[in-house]
Design a protein around this motif. Structure first.
Motif, mmCIF file in Angstrom:
data_model
loop_
_atom_site.group_PDB
_atom_site.id
_atom_site.type_symbol
_atom_site.label_atom_id
_atom_site.label_comp_id
_atom_site.label_asym_id
_atom_site.label_seq_id
_atom_site.Cartn_x
_atom_site.Cartn_y
_atom_site.Cartn_z
ATOM 1 N N GLY A 31 11.092 10.059 0.070
ATOM 2 C CA GLY A 31 9.722 9.644 0.399
ATOM 3 C C GLY A 31 8.828 9.671 -0.831
ATOM 4 N N PHE A 32 8.961 10.702 -1.695
ATOM 5 C CA PHE A 32 8.161 10.794 -2.915
ATOM 6 C C PHE A 32 8.494 9.663 -3.880
ATOM 7 C CE2 PHE A 32 7.859 12.320 -7.289
ATOM 8 C CZ PHE A 32 6.488 12.572 -7.348
ATOM 9 N N SER A 33 9.793 9.322 -3.997
ATOM 10 C CA SER A 33 10.208 8.255 -4.904
ATOM 11 C C SER A 33 9.595 6.942 -4.479
ATOM 12 C CB SER A 33 11.743 8.153 -4.916
ATOM 13 O OG SER A 33 12.296 9.364 -5.415
ATOM 14 N N GLN A 34 9.479 6.734 -3.160
ATOM 15 C CA GLN A 34 8.935 5.458 -2.694
ATOM 16 C C GLN A 34 7.427 5.375 -2.898
ATOM 17 O OE1 GLN A 34 10.230 5.093 1.334
ATOM 18 N NE2 GLN A 34 12.323 4.473 0.818
ATOM 19 N N SER A 35 6.739 6.568 -3.004
ATOM 20 C CA SER A 35 5.284 6.524 -3.152
ATOM 21 C C SER A 35 4.847 6.324 -4.597
ATOM 22 C CB SER A 35 4.666 7.824 -2.605
ATOM 23 O OG SER A 35 5.089 8.924 -3.399
ATOM 24 N N GLU A 36 5.746 6.440 -5.555
ATOM 25 C CA GLU A 36 5.407 6.230 -6.962
ATOM 26 C C GLU A 36 5.041 4.769 -7.208
ATOM 27 O OE1 GLU A 36 5.285 8.048 -9.996
ATOM 28 O OE2 GLU A 36 4.952 9.612 -8.499
ATOM 29 N N PRO A 37 3.889 4.491 -7.913
ATOM 30 C CA PRO A 37 3.519 3.102 -8.188
ATOM 31 C C PRO A 37 4.439 2.468 -9.224
ATOM 32 C CG PRO A 37 2.023 4.573 -9.301
ATOM 33 C CD PRO A 37 2.912 5.448 -8.453
ATOM 34 N N VAL A 60 1.464 -5.050 -9.222
ATOM 35 C CA VAL A 60 1.436 -3.608 -8.972
ATOM 36 C C VAL A 60 1.903 -3.359 -7.545
ATOM 37 C CG1 VAL A 60 0.009 -1.536 -8.872
ATOM 38 C CG2 VAL A 60 -0.473 -3.293 -10.585
ATOM 39 N N ASN A 61 2.885 -2.461 -7.399
ATOM 40 C CA ASN A 61 3.375 -2.062 -6.078
ATOM 41 C C ASN A 61 2.998 -0.600 -5.865
ATOM 42 O OD1 ASN A 61 5.763 -0.822 -4.283
ATOM 43 N ND2 ASN A 61 5.406 -2.972 -3.735
ATOM 44 N N VAL A 62 2.163 -0.337 -4.868
ATOM 45 C CA VAL A 62 1.644 1.009 -4.648
ATOM 46 C C VAL A 62 1.609 1.321 -3.158
ATOM 47 C CG1 VAL A 62 0.222 1.077 -6.718
ATOM 48 C CG2 VAL A 62 -0.702 0.079 -4.639
ATOM 49 N N ASP A 63 1.298 2.557 -2.883
ATOM 50 C CA ASP A 63 1.085 2.988 -1.508
ATOM 51 C C ASP A 63 -0.168 2.310 -0.966
ATOM 52 O OD1 ASP A 63 -0.240 5.215 0.449
ATOM 53 O OD2 ASP A 63 1.957 5.246 0.559
ATOM 54 N N GLN A 67 -5.927 3.421 -4.761
ATOM 55 C CA GLN A 67 -7.049 2.656 -5.319
ATOM 56 C C GLN A 67 -6.625 2.097 -6.670
ATOM 57 O OE1 GLN A 67 -10.433 5.254 -5.427
ATOM 58 N NE2 GLN A 67 -10.971 4.859 -3.295
ATOM 59 N N VAL A 68 -6.698 0.762 -6.809
ATOM 60 C CA VAL A 68 -6.227 0.089 -8.016
ATOM 61 C C VAL A 68 -7.399 -0.662 -8.638
ATOM 62 C CG1 VAL A 68 -4.591 -1.555 -8.999
ATOM 63 C CG2 VAL A 68 -3.931 -0.156 -7.018
ATOM 64 N N ILE A 69 -7.624 -0.468 -9.958
ATOM 65 C CA ILE A 69 -8.700 -1.159 -10.684
ATOM 66 C C ILE A 69 -8.068 -1.945 -11.823
ATOM 67 C CG2 ILE A 69 -10.806 -0.904 -12.029
ATOM 68 C CD1 ILE A 69 -11.335 1.689 -10.550
ATOM 69 N N PHE A 70 -8.241 -3.285 -11.776
ATOM 70 C CA PHE A 70 -7.727 -4.158 -12.828
ATOM 71 C C PHE A 70 -8.794 -4.330 -13.911
ATOM 72 C CE2 PHE A 70 -5.140 -5.420 -9.172
ATOM 73 C CZ PHE A 70 -3.863 -5.440 -9.732
ATOM 74 N N LYS A 93 4.892 -2.685 5.502
ATOM 75 C CA LYS A 93 4.854 -1.333 6.073
ATOM 76 C C LYS A 93 3.727 -0.542 5.401
ATOM 77 C CE LYS A 93 9.701 -1.248 7.500
ATOM 78 N NZ LYS A 93 10.993 -0.545 7.449
ATOM 79 N N ASP A 94 4.082 0.608 4.771
ATOM 80 C CA ASP A 94 3.057 1.450 4.152
ATOM 81 C C ASP A 94 2.907 1.177 2.661
ATOM 82 O OD1 ASP A 94 5.493 2.397 3.448
ATOM 83 O OD2 ASP A 94 4.953 4.526 3.561
ATOM 84 N N ARG A 95 3.412 0.048 2.167
ATOM 85 C CA ARG A 95 3.313 -0.328 0.765
ATOM 86 C C ARG A 95 2.587 -1.668 0.631
ATOM 87 N NH1 ARG A 95 4.493 3.401 -2.960
ATOM 88 N NH2 ARG A 95 5.422 1.867 -4.381
ATOM 89 N N ILE A 96 1.857 -1.831 -0.476
ATOM 90 C CA ILE A 96 1.197 -3.116 -0.755
ATOM 91 C C ILE A 96 1.550 -3.551 -2.177
ATOM 92 C CG2 ILE A 96 -0.737 -2.781 0.827
ATOM 93 C CD1 ILE A 96 -2.440 -1.995 -1.575
#
Length: 552
Positions: A31-37, A60-63, A67-70, A93-96
């Motif tokens: 679960g932690f590995s999947q939450s890493e951006p 960018v693939n994140v949870d 919050q992502v700022i370009f 799912k829970d990723r964007i």
């Protein structure tokens, strides 16, 4: 066969005996590995011609809660940002997955380094890859291509951000002018009293006697008021039309003056008319001072007699000569001129008074110093009030800041002893020597990829102050951080600076901001008068706007 079966049973039993905590740890790890951006960047081309565009894409693939700022603005220097497209978002799912695309260009040929871009995810910085972009010239066929004359310059009207001030001034002047016109020069409708007052003395006397006839004084038993108005009418007429000073004269004095004028041939009145007038005046004196009450018929008869006296006196007055008429005309013209001068003086006084009142109000509200500085066009205040501040990037690596005036490129010659170390120096300056006001940026690139020595370079700048005659220099150092989080060194203090073309020293302040990385250094210099509060406000605003790139 039996041994194989036994082996499988033993392993299965061991797996069943694995603690449940291990399973939880394994599950948590995945679960932690999947939450890493994760971050990926790419360009659609690494070579382009002058003026063409390339597209730089950041994925960018994140949870889904991240919050992502370009980056925004001109952060791709030396390439120029043409457009930053809208961020595309894909959810699973829970990723964007966020995808940001930038259109970039360059108008000079050469090999350019597309710098790393900082993507902020949950307050932490992640950087894209740096790339090498080749920009080539466009071949022009001057034989096949038709040539055209250079188009003439087009004058572009500068936008006026102070238009509201002009409108306010025009409105103020219009209001003052309108008030002056309304109260002084406007032809006002005359009241009945004013219309009567403008009539000739003879006509006015007859009109007032007619009004007295229609009054209710006698009906209301107000004889004193009746005879007072009656004698006032005839006395005023004699004073204005017959030039007899009758207003302050007693009855005997007035009659004596009439007889004297008659004997001199200046007033052709018969004795009977004068005698009758004397009798009416004596009756009026008895009514006013002895509270006498004559019959109503006698009072009405006295009014009619006074009317005849006015008529006879008017007829008895000789016609004016041409000289008298000319004198009267000149007198009327002079009277009109005086009246006009009086109105003009009142108008000017009203306008000056309104202006002074406005200035007093403005002074009370803003303070006398600010008002004086506005009237005398204080250079620092003028810059501070400038609404069209310039936001720009200067040099390479770029220094971005907002200033009231654009900084001008200044050629900087590298000393021979420093050429082995320094590759290039780019300097941009705005300076007003009279007010000791300076904003300057310097971007320096070195031949070696080493960290710059900020304290040493700052010492060189202060030594340069001393060479120009600055005395009593006080220096302080502290860490400085830009809004974007870039850290640098802030050197600041005060001293007595030399006025150009003079031996006089004046108290001033300075700030030196130093940034840099391997192979480059960026510095921003400010100087201003110590007691110049407007310059202090300008510097405070510029300092907060300073931003620099973190790599060359």
């Amino acid at each position: 066969m039996k041994s194989i079966t036994s082996y499988i049973k033993n392993n299965v039993s061991q797996c069943l005996r694995v603690p449940f905590l291990y399973l939880l740890l394994i599950s948590s790890f995945f679960g932690f590995s999947q939450s890493e951006p994760s971050l990926k960047s790419e360009v659609d081309a690494t070579t382009l011609k002058i003026g063409e565009q390339i597209h730089f894409k950041v994925t960018v693939n994140v949870d889904s809660t991240a919050q992502v700022i370009f980056p925004e603005g001109q952060t791709f220097s030396p390439l120029e940002t043409v457009e930053a497209f809208k961020t595309d978002t894909t959810r699973k799912k829970d990723r964007i997955t966020l995808q940001k695309t930038y259109a970039l260009t360059q108008f000079d040929s050469g090999s350019y380094k597309l710098p790393q871009q900082r993507i902020e995810i949950n307050g932490k910085g992640f950087f894209t890859d740096s790339l090498r972009i080749e920009v080539s010239n466009i071949k022009v066929d001057t034989v096949a291509q038709k040539m055209f004359d250079i188009k003439p310059l087009i004058t572009v009207q500068k936008s006026n951000t102070n238009i509201w001030k002009i409108i306010l001034a025009i409105l103020f002047v219009t209001i003052i002018g309108g008030l002056v016109y309304w109260f002084l020069y406007r032809k006002k409708p005359l009241t009945e009293e004013e219309k009567v007052a403008l009539l000739p003395p003879y006509d006015r006397a007859l009109l007032e006697l007619k009004k007295l006839e229609n009054s209710k004084y006698l009906i209301q038993d107000e004889y004193k008021q009746y005879y007072s108005e009656l004698t006032d009418i005839v006395r005023s007429y004699l004073h204005e039309d017959a030039n007899v000073s009758a207003l302050e004269s007693t009855t005997d004095e007035l009659i004596a003056k009439l007889e004297l004028r008659k004997d001199a041939g200046e007033l052709d009145l018969d004795k009977e008319t004068i005698s009758q007038f004397k009798k009416i005046l004596q009756t009026a004196d008895l009514v006013k001072f002895a509270k006498s009450k004559p019959p109503v018929s006698a009072a009405e008869s006295d009014r009619k007699a006074v009317e005849q006296i006015v008529v006879k006196t008017h007829e008895a007055i000789p016609e004016p000569t041409e000289e008298e008429l000319l004198e009267q005309a000149e007198y009327q013209e002079e009277l009109a001129r005086k009246q006009k001068r009086k109105k003009t003086l009142i108008a000017i006084s009203a306008a000056v008074g309104a202006i002074l009142l406005g200035m007093v109000g403005f002074t009370v509200y803003h303070g006398p110093t600010k008002v004086w500085d506005t009237l005398t066009a204080h250079p620092s205040k003028k810059m501070l009030d400038n609404k069209e501040w310039v936001s720009s990037s200067y040099g390479y690596p770029p220094i971005s800041l907002e200033t009231p005036e654009v900084l001008i490129r200044k050629k900087t010659k590298i000393p021979a002893e420093a050429q082995a170390k320094i590759k290039e120096v780019q300097t941009f300056v705005y300076q007003n020597k009279a007010s000791l006001f300076t904003i300057a940026t310097t971007s320096t690139t070195f031949n070696e990829q080493e960290e710059p020595d900020h304290k040493k370079s700052t010492e060189h700048l202060i030594e340069n102050f001393e060479k120009k005659g600055t005395k009593n220099i006080i220096t302080k150092n502290e860490e400085f951080t830009t809004i974007a989080g870039v850290k640098g060194l802030k050197t600041y203090g005060s001293g007595k600076f030399k006025i150009p073309n003079s031996k006089e020293l004046i108290k001033g302040k300075y700030i030196i901001l130093s940034f840099g990385g391997k192979g480059f250094q960026q510095q921003v210099l400010f100087t201003w008068l110590e007691d110049d509060s407007y310059a202090q406000q300008i510097i405070d605003r510029v300092v907060t706007s300073v931003e620099v790139k973190t790599e060359s």
